[in-house]
Design a protein around this motif. Structure first.
Motif, PDB file in Angstrom:
ATOM      1  N   ASP A 171       0.864  -1.189   0.000  1.00 33.48           N
ATOM      2  CA  ASP A 171       0.000   0.000   0.000  1.00 33.48           C
ATOM      3  C   ASP A 171       0.902   1.241   0.000  1.00 33.48           C
ATOM      4  OD1 ASP A 171      -1.935   1.896   0.176  1.00 33.48           O
ATOM      5  OD2 ASP A 171      -2.508   1.447   2.254  1.00 33.48           O
ATOM      6  N   PRO A 172       1.013   1.973  -1.122  1.00 34.83           N
ATOM      7  CA  PRO A 172       1.924   3.138  -1.155  1.00 34.83           C
ATOM      8  C   PRO A 172       1.543   4.226  -0.160  1.00 34.83           C
ATOM      9  CG  PRO A 172       1.272   2.464  -3.379  1.00 34.83           C
ATOM     10  CD  PRO A 172       0.411   1.712  -2.437  1.00 34.83           C
ATOM     11  N   GLU A 173       0.269   4.281   0.247  1.00 32.62           N
ATOM     12  CA  GLU A 173      -0.128   5.313   1.201  1.00 32.62           C
ATOM     13  C   GLU A 173       0.623   5.166   2.512  1.00 32.62           C
ATOM     14  OE1 GLU A 173      -1.971   7.853   0.695  1.00 32.62           O
ATOM     15  OE2 GLU A 173      -2.725   7.390  -1.305  1.00 32.62           O
ATOM     16  N   ARG A 174       1.053   3.906   2.835  1.00 32.16           N
ATOM     17  CA  ARG A 174       1.784   3.710   4.090  1.00 32.16           C
ATOM     18  C   ARG A 174       3.113   4.439   4.081  1.00 32.16           C
ATOM     19  NH1 ARG A 174       5.448  -0.030   5.791  1.00 32.16           N
ATOM     20  NH2 ARG A 174       5.350  -1.097   3.772  1.00 32.16           N
ATOM     21  N   TRP A 175       3.714   4.560   2.893  1.00 32.87           N
ATOM     22  CA  TRP A 175       4.990   5.281   2.808  1.00 32.87           C
ATOM     23  C   TRP A 175       4.833   6.767   3.161  1.00 32.87           C
ATOM     24  CZ3 TRP A 175       5.929   3.071  -2.744  1.00 32.87           C
ATOM     25  CH2 TRP A 175       6.204   1.701  -2.652  1.00 32.87           C
ATOM     26  N   ALA A 176       3.706   7.394   2.738  1.00 34.75           N
ATOM     27  CA  ALA A 176       3.537   8.845   2.920  1.00 34.75           C
ATOM     28  C   ALA A 176       2.821   9.207   4.202  1.00 34.75           C
ATOM     29  CB  ALA A 176       2.753   9.418   1.734  1.00 34.75           C
ATOM     30  N   GLY A 177       2.478   8.225   5.020  1.00 28.47           N
ATOM     31  CA  GLY A 177       1.705   8.518   6.223  1.00 28.47           C
ATOM     32  C   GLY A 177       2.361   9.525   7.150  1.00 28.47           C
ATOM     33  N   PRO A 178       3.607   9.346   7.552  1.00 30.90           N
ATOM     34  CA  PRO A 178       4.196  10.277   8.535  1.00 30.90           C
ATOM     35  C   PRO A 178       4.302  11.710   8.039  1.00 30.90           C
ATOM     36  CG  PRO A 178       5.458   8.233   8.379  1.00 30.90           C
ATOM     37  CD  PRO A 178       4.483   8.221   7.253  1.00 30.90           C
ATOM     38  N   ILE A 179       4.397  11.902   6.718  1.00 30.73           N
ATOM     39  CA  ILE A 179       4.593  13.271   6.224  1.00 30.73           C
ATOM     40  C   ILE A 179       3.325  13.840   5.591  1.00 30.73           C
ATOM     41  CG2 ILE A 179       7.069  13.045   5.891  1.00 30.73           C
ATOM     42  CD1 ILE A 179       6.583  12.383   3.005  1.00 30.73           C
ATOM     43  N   ARG A 180       2.205  13.150   5.721  1.00 29.09           N
ATOM     44  CA  ARG A 180       0.906  13.630   5.259  1.00 29.09           C
ATOM     45  C   ARG A 180       0.904  13.997   3.776  1.00 29.09           C
ATOM     46  NH1 ARG A 180      -0.332  18.130   6.876  1.00 29.09           N
ATOM     47  NH2 ARG A 180       1.660  18.815   7.719  1.00 29.09           N
ATOM     48  N   ALA A 181       1.569  13.173   2.982  1.00 26.37           N
ATOM     49  CA  ALA A 181       1.612  13.400   1.540  1.00 26.37           C
ATOM     50  C   ALA A 181       0.607  12.482   0.844  1.00 26.37           C
ATOM     51  CB  ALA A 181       3.016  13.151   1.005  1.00 26.37           C
ATOM     52  N   THR A 182       0.148  12.917  -0.294  1.00 26.32           N
ATOM     53  CA  THR A 182      -0.691  12.058  -1.140  1.00 26.32           C
ATOM     54  C   THR A 182       0.206  11.372  -2.157  1.00 26.32           C
ATOM     55  OG1 THR A 182      -1.131  13.894  -2.666  1.00 26.32           O
ATOM     56  CG2 THR A 182      -2.693  13.562  -0.860  1.00 26.32           C
ATOM     57  N   VAL A 183      -0.117  10.111  -2.493  1.00 25.42           N
ATOM     58  CA  VAL A 183       0.752   9.338  -3.371  1.00 25.42           C
ATOM     59  C   VAL A 183      -0.117   8.624  -4.406  1.00 25.42           C
ATOM     60  CG1 VAL A 183       0.703   7.368  -1.782  1.00 25.42           C
ATOM     61  CG2 VAL A 183       2.554   7.568  -3.467  1.00 25.42           C
ATOM     62  N   ARG A 184       0.439   8.487  -5.582  1.00 28.39           N
ATOM     63  CA  ARG A 184      -0.222   7.713  -6.637  1.00 28.39           C
ATOM     64  C   ARG A 184       0.858   7.187  -7.570  1.00 28.39           C
ATOM     65  NH1 ARG A 184      -0.990  13.074  -8.080  1.00 28.39           N
ATOM     66  NH2 ARG A 184      -0.358  13.640 -10.217  1.00 28.39           N
ATOM     67  N   LEU A 185       0.538   6.099  -8.267  1.00 27.96           N
ATOM     68  CA  LEU A 185       1.470   5.495  -9.207  1.00 27.96           C
ATOM     69  C   LEU A 185       1.284   6.113 -10.583  1.00 27.96           C
ATOM     70  CD1 LEU A 185       1.232   1.716  -8.220  1.00 27.96           C
ATOM     71  CD2 LEU A 185       2.930   3.398  -7.493  1.00 27.96           C
ATOM     72  N   VAL A 186       2.406   6.411 -11.223  1.00 31.78           N
ATOM     73  CA  VAL A 186       2.394   6.944 -12.587  1.00 31.78           C
ATOM     74  C   VAL A 186       3.292   6.063 -13.431  1.00 31.78           C
ATOM     75  CG1 VAL A 186       1.918   9.288 -11.804  1.00 31.78           C
ATOM     76  CG2 VAL A 186       4.283   8.542 -12.049  1.00 31.78           C
ATOM     77  N   PRO A 187       3.166   6.120 -14.739  1.00 33.82           N
ATOM     78  CA  PRO A 187       4.004   5.277 -15.595  1.00 33.82           C
ATOM     79  C   PRO A 187       5.494   5.546 -15.397  1.00 33.82           C
ATOM     80  CG  PRO A 187       2.174   6.185 -16.841  1.00 33.82           C
ATOM     81  CD  PRO A 187       2.161   6.851 -15.509  1.00 33.82           C
ATOM     82  N   ALA A 188       6.284   4.557 -15.718  1.00 34.49           N
ATOM     83  CA  ALA A 188       7.727   4.675 -15.525  1.00 34.49           C
ATOM     84  C   ALA A 188       8.326   5.764 -16.392  1.00 34.49           C
ATOM     85  CB  ALA A 188       8.399   3.326 -15.828  1.00 34.49           C
ATOM     86  N   ALA A 189       7.667   6.093 -17.497  1.00 34.71           N
ATOM     87  CA  ALA A 189       8.203   7.109 -18.401  1.00 34.71           C
ATOM     88  C   ALA A 189       7.994   8.531 -17.883  1.00 34.71           C
ATOM     89  CB  ALA A 189       7.545   6.975 -19.774  1.00 34.71           C
ATOM     90  N   ALA A 190       7.306   8.712 -16.747  1.00 29.53           N
ATOM     91  CA  ALA A 190       7.010  10.056 -16.247  1.00 29.53           C
ATOM     92  C   ALA A 190       8.227  10.760 -15.695  1.00 29.53           C
ATOM     93  CB  ALA A 190       5.926   9.979 -15.172  1.00 29.53           C
TER      94      ALA A 190
END
Length: 577
Positions: A171-190
């Motif tokens: 769950d990528p949201e677990r990575w951003a929890g402490p810093i209150r950031a929003t996260v989403r996956l984008v293509p590798a070419a981004a």
């Protein structure tokens, strides 16, 4: 601005002419410039400091995110190693899957729920995952299967044995929890790194690599710019606080200026207005001040004292001068009224009788002869009839001249009597027919010394509100001036016309002549006392008196001419009754 002084100055004028408004404008501009300067100073101090803190915090957050991502991959990698070493039956959580894979890619065994095994099968479709970096026995990384991110840990034997592969959903949201950031996956070419900045967030994109070291996806984190927002709030609060403080100081200063400067000036102004309206030169109360306002008040009181003394002297001199000027004006009007009498007397003195008395006596004696021939008697009778007719005409002319002279003398007596009765009073105004009064001045035109002048008047009455005697004298002056202008031009005949016009409130009377006229632009000089256009410089009082008389009757008098030899016109404006 508080205080009666500023309100008074605001009523007196606007813009640069008002001291109160000018001071308000200057203080407002000073406050605006001061607030802007304080804001810029605070921005120059606060903004760089918080930018530095934000940069440090961003570096720290990126390092923390990298650590979280690496921890997610390493946890699966360690669990896979433990399972490979212990050989125990795995205990898998929901969504996890495990498989043993032969070197040729065949599945030897697998564990996990059905959905997890399907997702694992999707991951293994990419055979490059099984290769991994050369020389390693334990590898880990990430993969994307069925739109979900999973972490993979794989253990390869050093020989030809089967490899163990463990898959765990992330769950990528677990990575951003402490810093209150929003996260989403984008293509590798981004792309990766710090990508864009907005007012509230900064976009950071971190790579997610697979077991073979290739980037399989990019995690985009929108980190909140808390430090920048804090800096902006501090800047805003500091600027607002400094502005409010400066505004308070300006308001206190404005009130102090109103109380100690504008109000005393307004009091001086009110006193001067009272002096102007009442004509009483009373001193100003200075309240015992010893500053610049007190010095100004002392100077004004000294000036008022000097003006009071001067006013008393001028009143004494003006009384004597007024009596003299009034007497001169009366004599000027009397002279104008006596001009027809002088002309009548001159003509009567120089007139010859139609026939000599001795001649008439001889004609009468001859007619008495009985033997006078009829033809001679007829001629003598005709002579006597002509003599008697000429004598009748002379008698009628003398009677008319006597009546005109009597009217002129009556007008003189009226002028003198009115001057004595109204010497110190404002002339009373009453309805007057200006046509009737102008017709009474016809004798001035009729008895012109060397020219035959025609006078035309309006057909009906023209009523105005004026003083009858003053208006009669004024018309006599103006018509007499028109006669003098025609005579001065050397013309045998001339014309004077009186016309009337106006509107509902006022009547305009125009007296035109075809005399010598005057130069355009000299109208003001014509009304100056003592100024005259005559060659002998005689007079110079009539128009000056006429202008004052019109002002006393609430009217106006204007003179116009197109130039020398083109005639002139006098325009009178009087109120309707």
């Amino acid at each position: 601005m508080g205080g009666d002084g500023d309100r008074r100055l605001r009523r007196r004028g606007g813009g640069p002419r008002s001291l109160g408004r000018r001071l308000v404008w200057l203080l407002s501009v000073s406050g605006l410039v001061g607030a802007l300067a304080i804001t810029l100073l605070l921005a120059a101090i606060i903004t760089p400091s918080f930018d530095t803190l934000e940069a440090r915090g961003l570096t720290r957050d990126i390092a923390r995110l990298h650590a979280e991502i690496e921890d997610s991959a390493s946890d699966v990698e360690h669990d896979a190693h433990d399972l490979a070493v212990s050989g125990a039956r795995p205990r898998l959580s929901p969504g996890e899957a495990m498989a043993r894979i032969a070197p040729d890619g065949r599945w030897l065994a697998q564990a996990g729920d059905a959905a997890a095994r399907v997702r694992l099968a999707g991951v293994l479709r990419d055979r490059s995952i099984l290769r991994g970096p050369s020389g390693t026995t334990v590898t880990g990384g990430f993969a994307v299967s069925d739109g979900r991110l999973v972490a993979i840990g794989m253990v390869r034997p050093r020989g030809q044995g089967a490899a163990l592969l463990l898959m765990r959903p992330v769950d990528p949201e677990r990575w951003a929890g402490p810093i209150r950031a929003t996260v989403r996956l984008v293509p590798a070419a981004a792309g990766t790194g710090v990508r864009d900045w907005s007012w509230r967030t900064v976009g950071v994109q971190l790579p997610l690599t697979g077991p073979d070291g290739r980037t399989v996806a990019v995690a985009r984190f929108d980190l909140p710019r808390d430090m920048a927002m804090l800096g902006r709030r501090m800047l805003l609060l500091s600027a607002v606080g400094a502005t409010l403080l400066l505004l308070g100081l300006l308001l206190v200063l404005r009130r102090a200026i109103a109380r100690h400067v504008l109000d005393p000036l307004a009091r001086v102004e009110r006193h001067m207005q009272h002096v102007r309206l009442s004509s009483v030169l009373t001193p100003i109360d200075d309240d015992g001040r010893r500053d610049e306002i007190g010095a100004l008040t002392t100077s004004l009181n000294a000036m008022l004292g000097q003006l009071r003394d001067l006013h008393e002297r001028i009143e004494a001199q003006g009384f004597a001068l007024g009596r003299s000027e009034s007497a001169v004006a009366v004599m000027h009007n009397v002279r104008n009224a006596l001009n027809p009498v002088s002309t009548i007397l001159s003509r009567s003195t120089g007139a010859r009788p139609g026939a000599e008395r001795a001649t008439l006596d001889r004609a009468v004696a001859e007619l008495a002869l009985p033997d006078l021939p009829p033809e001679r008697r007829q001629r003598l009778a005709a002579f006597m009839a002509a003599a008697l007719e000429a004598d009748a005409r002379d008698r009628a002319r003398i009677a008319a001249d006597a009546a005109a002279g009597r009217d002129a003398l009556a007008h003189v007596l009226e002028v003198i009597g009115a001057q004595q009765a109204q010497a110190h009073e404002r002339p009373p105004l009453e309805p007057c027919d200006i046509v009737e009064l102008a017709a009474r001045q016809a004798s001035i035109v009729h008895y012109a010394p060397t020219a035959s002048i025609a006078l035309s008047l309006p057909a009906g009455p023209v009523m105005v509100r004026a003083n009858r005697l003053l208006l009669s004298q004024l018309l006599a002056n103006l018509i007499g001036n028109a006669v003098d202008a025609i005579v001065a031009g050397g013309m045998a005949s001339g014309r004077i016309s009186v016309t009337a016009g106006g509107d509902e409130a006022r009547v305009t009377i125009t007296i035109r002549d075809d005399g010598v006229g005057f130069a355009p632009g000299s109208e003001v000089a014509l009304f100056r006392r003592g100024y005259s256009t005559r060659a002998d410089r005689r007079g110079g009082l009539g128009l000056h008196w006429c202008a004052n008389a019109m002002a006393a009757m609430e009217g106006t008098l204007d003179l116009r001419s197109a130039g020398h030899g083109l005639g002139a016109e006098a325009v009178l404006t009087l109120p309707r009754p």
